[in-house]
Design a protein around this motif. Structure first.
Motif, PDB file in Angstrom:
ATOM      1  N   ALA A   1      -8.538  -1.776   7.877  1.00 12.31           N
ATOM      2  CA  ALA A   1      -8.611  -0.219   7.393  1.00 12.31           C
ATOM      3  C   ALA A   1     -10.399  -0.275   7.275  1.00 12.31           C
ATOM      4  CB  ALA A   1      -8.662   0.680   6.254  1.00 12.31           C
TER       5      ALA A   1
ATOM      6  N   CYS B   1       1.612   5.140   1.325  1.00 11.12           N
ATOM      7  CA  CYS B   1       1.266   5.600   2.733  1.00 11.12           C
ATOM      8  C   CYS B   1       1.749   7.099   2.558  1.00 11.12           C
ATOM      9  CB  CYS B   1       1.467   5.099   3.727  1.00 11.12           C
ATOM     10  SG  CYS B   1       0.374   3.388   4.308  1.00 11.12           S
TER      11      CYS B   1
ATOM     12  N   ASP C   1      -3.191   5.255  -0.598  1.00  5.49           N
ATOM     13  CA  ASP C   1      -4.448   4.283   0.008  1.00  5.49           C
ATOM     14  C   ASP C   1      -4.243   4.422   1.539  1.00  5.49           C
ATOM     15  OD1 ASP C   1      -4.272   1.566  -2.026  1.00  5.49           O
ATOM     16  OD2 ASP C   1      -1.810   1.936  -1.351  1.00  5.49           O
ATOM     17  N   THR C   2      -3.607   5.464   1.554  1.00  5.74           N
ATOM     18  CA  THR C   2      -3.494   5.383   3.306  1.00  5.74           C
ATOM     19  C   THR C   2      -2.036   6.938   3.381  1.00  5.74           C
ATOM     20  OG1 THR C   2      -3.907   3.390   4.790  1.00  5.74           O
ATOM     21  CG2 THR C   2      -3.003   4.916   6.004  1.00  5.74           C
TER      22      THR C   2
ATOM     23  N   HIS D   1       4.881  -1.451   2.551  1.00  3.97           N
ATOM     24  CA  HIS D   1       4.260  -0.282   2.923  1.00  3.97           C
ATOM     25  C   HIS D   1       5.648   0.374   2.106  1.00  3.97           C
ATOM     26  CE1 HIS D   1       1.192  -1.914   4.969  1.00  3.97           C
ATOM     27  NE2 HIS D   1       1.381  -2.151   5.795  1.00  3.97           N
TER      28      HIS D   1
ATOM     29  N   SER E   1       0.950  -1.148   0.220  1.00  7.40           N
ATOM     30  CA  SER E   1       0.058   0.148   0.077  1.00  7.40           C
ATOM     31  C   SER E   1       0.994   1.454  -0.114  1.00  7.40           C
ATOM     32  CB  SER E   1      -1.323   0.045   1.536  1.00  7.40           C
ATOM     33  OG  SER E   1      -0.239  -0.154   2.409  1.00  7.40           O
TER      34      SER E   1
ATOM     35  N   LYS F   1     -12.802   5.557   6.919  1.00  4.34           N
ATOM     36  CA  LYS F   1     -12.300   4.744   6.184  1.00  4.34           C
ATOM     37  C   LYS F   1     -10.557   5.516   7.794  1.00  4.34           C
ATOM     38  CE  LYS F   1     -11.276   2.188   3.594  1.00  4.34           C
ATOM     39  NZ  LYS F   1     -10.960   1.916   1.868  1.00  4.34           N
TER      40      LYS F   1
ATOM     41  N   LEU G   1      -7.952   3.284  10.196  1.00  2.03           N
ATOM     42  CA  LEU G   1      -6.958   2.097  10.147  1.00  2.03           C
ATOM     43  C   LEU G   1      -7.605   2.247  12.105  1.00  2.03           C
ATOM     44  CD1 LEU G   1      -3.378   3.085   8.905  1.00  2.03           C
ATOM     45  CD2 LEU G   1      -5.672   1.724   7.830  1.00  2.03           C
TER      46      LEU G   1
ATOM     47  N   GLY H   1      -4.829   7.095   9.168  1.00  4.07           N
ATOM     48  CA  GLY H   1      -4.163   7.029  10.733  1.00  4.07           C
ATOM     49  C   GLY H   1      -3.690   7.647  11.858  1.00  4.07           C
TER      50      GLY H   1
ATOM     51  N   ILE I   1      -9.948   7.100   0.898  1.00  7.83           N
ATOM     52  CA  ILE I   1      -8.680   6.880   1.961  1.00  7.83           C
ATOM     53  C   ILE I   1      -8.705   6.853   3.058  1.00  7.83           C
ATOM     54  CG2 ILE I   1      -5.924   8.018   2.442  1.00  7.83           C
ATOM     55  CD1 ILE I   1      -6.853   9.254  -0.796  1.00  7.83           C
ATOM     56  N   ALA I   2      -7.988   5.607   3.259  1.00  6.82           N
ATOM     57  CA  ALA I   2      -8.058   5.256   4.719  1.00  6.82           C
ATOM     58  C   ALA I   2      -7.134   6.673   5.705  1.00  6.82           C
ATOM     59  CB  ALA I   2      -7.570   4.318   4.762  1.00  6.82           C
TER      60      ALA I   2
END
Length: 314
Positions: free
Chosen positions: A120, A4, A62-63, A37, A2, A296, A298, A88, A85-86
């Motif tokens: 996610a 990030c 992605d994150t 990642h 992914s 979304k 984490l 965190g 998009i997640a």
């Protein structure tokens, strides 16, 4: 693998307490790369979070990992919500309510490992007159009081701020102008003279603890807690009952569960509010609505669905 990206707010409370921002970036990058990642990072100066986050979103990662306090996290949630998009949360603030709610460890290295391995999940977001709220929106004496010591003590430890709140409760509560709130919602209508009201996506846990903690992240509901305490003593008693997990039984606290709510004040056109740690000036009527599964994040299944975890163990 992914893609990030870490955005770290240089002005977060954690930085004010001496946390090395560049060192944090190196730690997070190393942990995520070890986990397979792609990871890049940006140190963002004050006032540039929205601008930089919009740029990062345009690259379609992605994150996005947000390093900062709850205000920074709330800003990011408003922009990342609905994109797929997640997000965190790296705890770099004072209270770190969002990180605590999502089960993220407060130690930076442990938090990085948790986020690198997390899944996610979509969670609800509370829209407060166009502002994204992940944790809580508070009206009444607390935003007034917090505005004073936040300007003076930005970045202090959460327990020091809690002590200052309790020490100044009597004078602040007595001086605060009450709100004369009325509300209309799909969970019922009502009105109250209040010096403290809180509105959260989901609800507060009915367990003991000093720091507010939420549950029901995907319930599709918001919960309003409208206090009718008339004296500092009754307000202090309410705080004590909260720390013991007895707040839902408090006769001076009205609870309303709804999906949308409109707040009005018969004597004011606006008021100060604390939304996820940030002080805002909101105009009446204040419109609240829950946005189901809008963001979304984490986290772990055990954090979002503790009942399922308990059932599996039994």
């Amino acid at each position: 693998m992914s893609r990030c990206h870490l955005l770290l707010n240089r002005a977060s409370g954690g930085n004010q307490r001496g946390i090395d921002a560049k060192g944090v970036c190196r730690t997070v990058e190393a942990v995520f790369r070890e986990g397979g990642h792609e990871m890049t990072s940006t140190l963002v100066p004050p006032g540039k979070i929205e601008q930089e986050l919009k740029r990062v979103i345009s690259t379609n990662p992605d994150t996005v990992i947000i390093g900062g306090g709850d205000g920074t996290v709330s800003t990011a949630a408003g922009l990342l919500g609905g994109t797929g998009i997640a997000m965190g949360v790296l705890p770099m603030g004072t209270f770190n309510l969002a990180a605590r709610d999502l089960g993220v460890p407060l130690d930076i290295a442990e938090a990085a490992r948790f986020l690198a391995e997390a899944q996610a999940f979509p969670i609800d977001v509370l829209d407060v007159s166009g502002h994204a709220c992940l944790c809580t929106t508070i009206l009444g004496f607390y935003p007034e009081f917090s505005n004073i010591f936040e300007k003076r003590d930005h970045g202090g430890h959460w327990w020091k701020k809690t002590i200052k709140l309790l020490a100044g409760l009597r004078s602040t509560f007595m001086q605060a102008r009450p709100l004369h709130l009325s509300w209309e919602s799909d969970g019922g209508n009502g009105k109250a003279r209040t010096k403290f009201s809180a509105f959260v996506p989901g609800r507060y846990k009915d367990t003991a603890g000093l720091i507010p903690a939420r549950t029901d992240f995907v319930s599709g509901n918001l919960t309003a807690y409208v206090g009718t305490h008339r004296s500092p003593a009754s307000a202090l008693r309410g705080i004590l009952e909260y720390t013991l997990g007895l707040h839902e039984k408090n006769p001076e606290l009205t609870l309303v569960k709804a999906t949308k709510m409109t707040l009005r004040d018969s004597r004011r056109s606006h008021c100060k509010a604390m939304l996820d740690g940030e002080i805002l000036k909101l105009a009446f009527p204040i419109e609240l609505r829950i946005l189901p599964g809008h963001l979304k994040v984490l986290t772990s299944a055990a954090t979002l669905f503790p009942e399922q975890e308990t059932e599996e163990k039994t």
